[in-house]
Design a protein around this motif. Structure first.
Motif, PDB file in Angstrom:
ATOM      1  N   LEU A 107       0.839  -1.199   0.000  1.00  0.00           N
ATOM      2  CA  LEU A 107       0.000   0.000   0.000  1.00  0.00           C
ATOM      3  C   LEU A 107       0.877   1.254   0.000  1.00  0.00           C
ATOM      4  N   ILE A 108       1.898   1.263   0.825  1.00  0.00           N
ATOM      5  CA  ILE A 108       2.798   2.419   0.893  1.00  0.00           C
ATOM      6  C   ILE A 108       3.471   2.653  -0.456  1.00  0.00           C
ATOM      7  N   GLN A 109       3.908   1.596  -1.103  1.00  0.00           N
ATOM      8  CA  GLN A 109       4.542   1.732  -2.416  1.00  0.00           C
ATOM      9  C   GLN A 109       3.562   2.279  -3.445  1.00  0.00           C
ATOM     10  N   LEU A 110       2.355   1.750  -3.464  1.00  0.00           N
ATOM     11  CA  LEU A 110       1.348   2.232  -4.418  1.00  0.00           C
ATOM     12  C   LEU A 110       1.057   3.709  -4.204  1.00  0.00           C
ATOM     13  N   LEU A 111       0.858   4.092  -2.947  1.00  0.00           N
ATOM     14  CA  LEU A 111       0.533   5.483  -2.640  1.00  0.00           C
ATOM     15  C   LEU A 111       1.699   6.415  -2.943  1.00  0.00           C
ATOM     16  N   SER A 112       2.903   5.967  -2.686  1.00  0.00           N
ATOM     17  CA  SER A 112       4.092   6.800  -2.903  1.00  0.00           C
ATOM     18  C   SER A 112       4.365   7.062  -4.376  1.00  0.00           C
ATOM     19  N   HIS A 113       3.895   6.188  -5.244  1.00  0.00           N
ATOM     20  CA  HIS A 113       4.148   6.345  -6.675  1.00  0.00           C
ATOM     21  C   HIS A 113       3.037   7.087  -7.413  1.00  0.00           C
ATOM     22  N   ILE A 114       2.047   7.552  -6.687  1.00  0.00           N
ATOM     23  CA  ILE A 114       0.978   8.343  -7.302  1.00  0.00           C
ATOM     24  C   ILE A 114       1.516   9.749  -7.546  1.00  0.00           C
ATOM     25  N   PRO A 115       1.290  10.277  -8.755  1.00  0.00           N
ATOM     26  CA  PRO A 115       1.734  11.660  -9.008  1.00  0.00           C
ATOM     27  C   PRO A 115       1.131  12.616  -7.978  1.00  0.00           C
ATOM     28  N   VAL A 130      -3.512   7.826   4.866  1.00  0.00           N
ATOM     29  CA  VAL A 130      -4.166   6.679   4.244  1.00  0.00           C
ATOM     30  C   VAL A 130      -3.704   5.379   4.906  1.00  0.00           C
ATOM     31  N   VAL A 131      -2.431   5.273   5.192  1.00  0.00           N
ATOM     32  CA  VAL A 131      -1.912   4.084   5.872  1.00  0.00           C
ATOM     33  C   VAL A 131      -2.526   3.968   7.268  1.00  0.00           C
ATOM     34  N   ASN A 132      -2.633   5.082   7.962  1.00  0.00           N
ATOM     35  CA  ASN A 132      -3.264   5.077   9.285  1.00  0.00           C
ATOM     36  C   ASN A 132      -4.700   4.571   9.192  1.00  0.00           C
ATOM     37  N   TYR A 133      -5.439   5.029   8.206  1.00  0.00           N
ATOM     38  CA  TYR A 133      -6.808   4.560   7.986  1.00  0.00           C
ATOM     39  C   TYR A 133      -6.813   3.057   7.705  1.00  0.00           C
ATOM     40  N   ALA A 134      -5.906   2.604   6.866  1.00  0.00           N
ATOM     41  CA  ALA A 134      -5.853   1.182   6.502  1.00  0.00           C
ATOM     42  C   ALA A 134      -5.474   0.303   7.683  1.00  0.00           C
ATOM     43  N   GLU A 135      -4.688   0.825   8.604  1.00  0.00           N
ATOM     44  CA  GLU A 135      -4.266   0.041   9.764  1.00  0.00           C
ATOM     45  C   GLU A 135      -5.378  -0.143  10.794  1.00  0.00           C
ATOM     46  N   ASN A 136      -6.400   0.699  10.750  1.00  0.00           N
ATOM     47  CA  ASN A 136      -7.483   0.609  11.728  1.00  0.00           C
ATOM     48  C   ASN A 136      -8.290  -0.675  11.607  1.00  0.00           C
ATOM     49  N   LYS A 137      -8.513  -1.125  10.384  1.00  0.00           N
ATOM     50  CA  LYS A 137      -9.298  -2.344  10.148  1.00  0.00           C
ATOM     51  C   LYS A 137      -8.757  -3.047   8.907  1.00  0.00           C
ATOM     52  N   MET A 181      -6.878  -1.380  -1.316  1.00  0.00           N
ATOM     53  CA  MET A 181      -6.090  -2.089  -2.322  1.00  0.00           C
ATOM     54  C   MET A 181      -6.936  -2.373  -3.564  1.00  0.00           C
ATOM     55  N   LYS A 182      -8.168  -2.775  -3.346  1.00  0.00           N
ATOM     56  CA  LYS A 182      -9.068  -3.034  -4.480  1.00  0.00           C
ATOM     57  C   LYS A 182      -9.294  -1.751  -5.273  1.00  0.00           C
ATOM     58  N   TYR A 183      -9.568  -0.661  -4.569  1.00  0.00           N
ATOM     59  CA  TYR A 183      -9.792   0.621  -5.233  1.00  0.00           C
ATOM     60  C   TYR A 183      -8.567   1.047  -6.042  1.00  0.00           C
TER      61      TYR A 183
END
Length: 75
Positions: free
Chosen positions: A4-12, A22-29, A37-39
């Protein structure tokens, strides 16, 4: 979480606070991680704004929000 971190980091126009939030949100549940990841896989041209909008429209987005103290509201 690394994927997830890699995907987000490579977004323009990605930036540290965006990735961290976003990672904090993903870590909650685990469900949050799965839907993100699907999105991201289905929307490869998504911008940071698109992803933030997607997250903010999730039904449980406000579950961990801080209640508003009505005494401090102006009006």
């Amino acid at each position: 979480m690394e994927q997830l971190i890699q995907l987000l980091s490579h977004i323009p126009n990605s930036y540290y606070e965006f990735v961290d939030s976003v990672v904090n949100y993903a870590e909650n549940k685990e469900e949050h991680y799965d839907i993100l990841m699907k999105y991201l896989h289905e929307n490869e041209s998504a911008t940071p704004s698109d992803i933030i909008r997607f997250i903010s429209y999730q039904p449980d987005f406000f579950d961990d929000s801080v209640p508003v103290d009505e005494e401090i509201l102006v009006g």
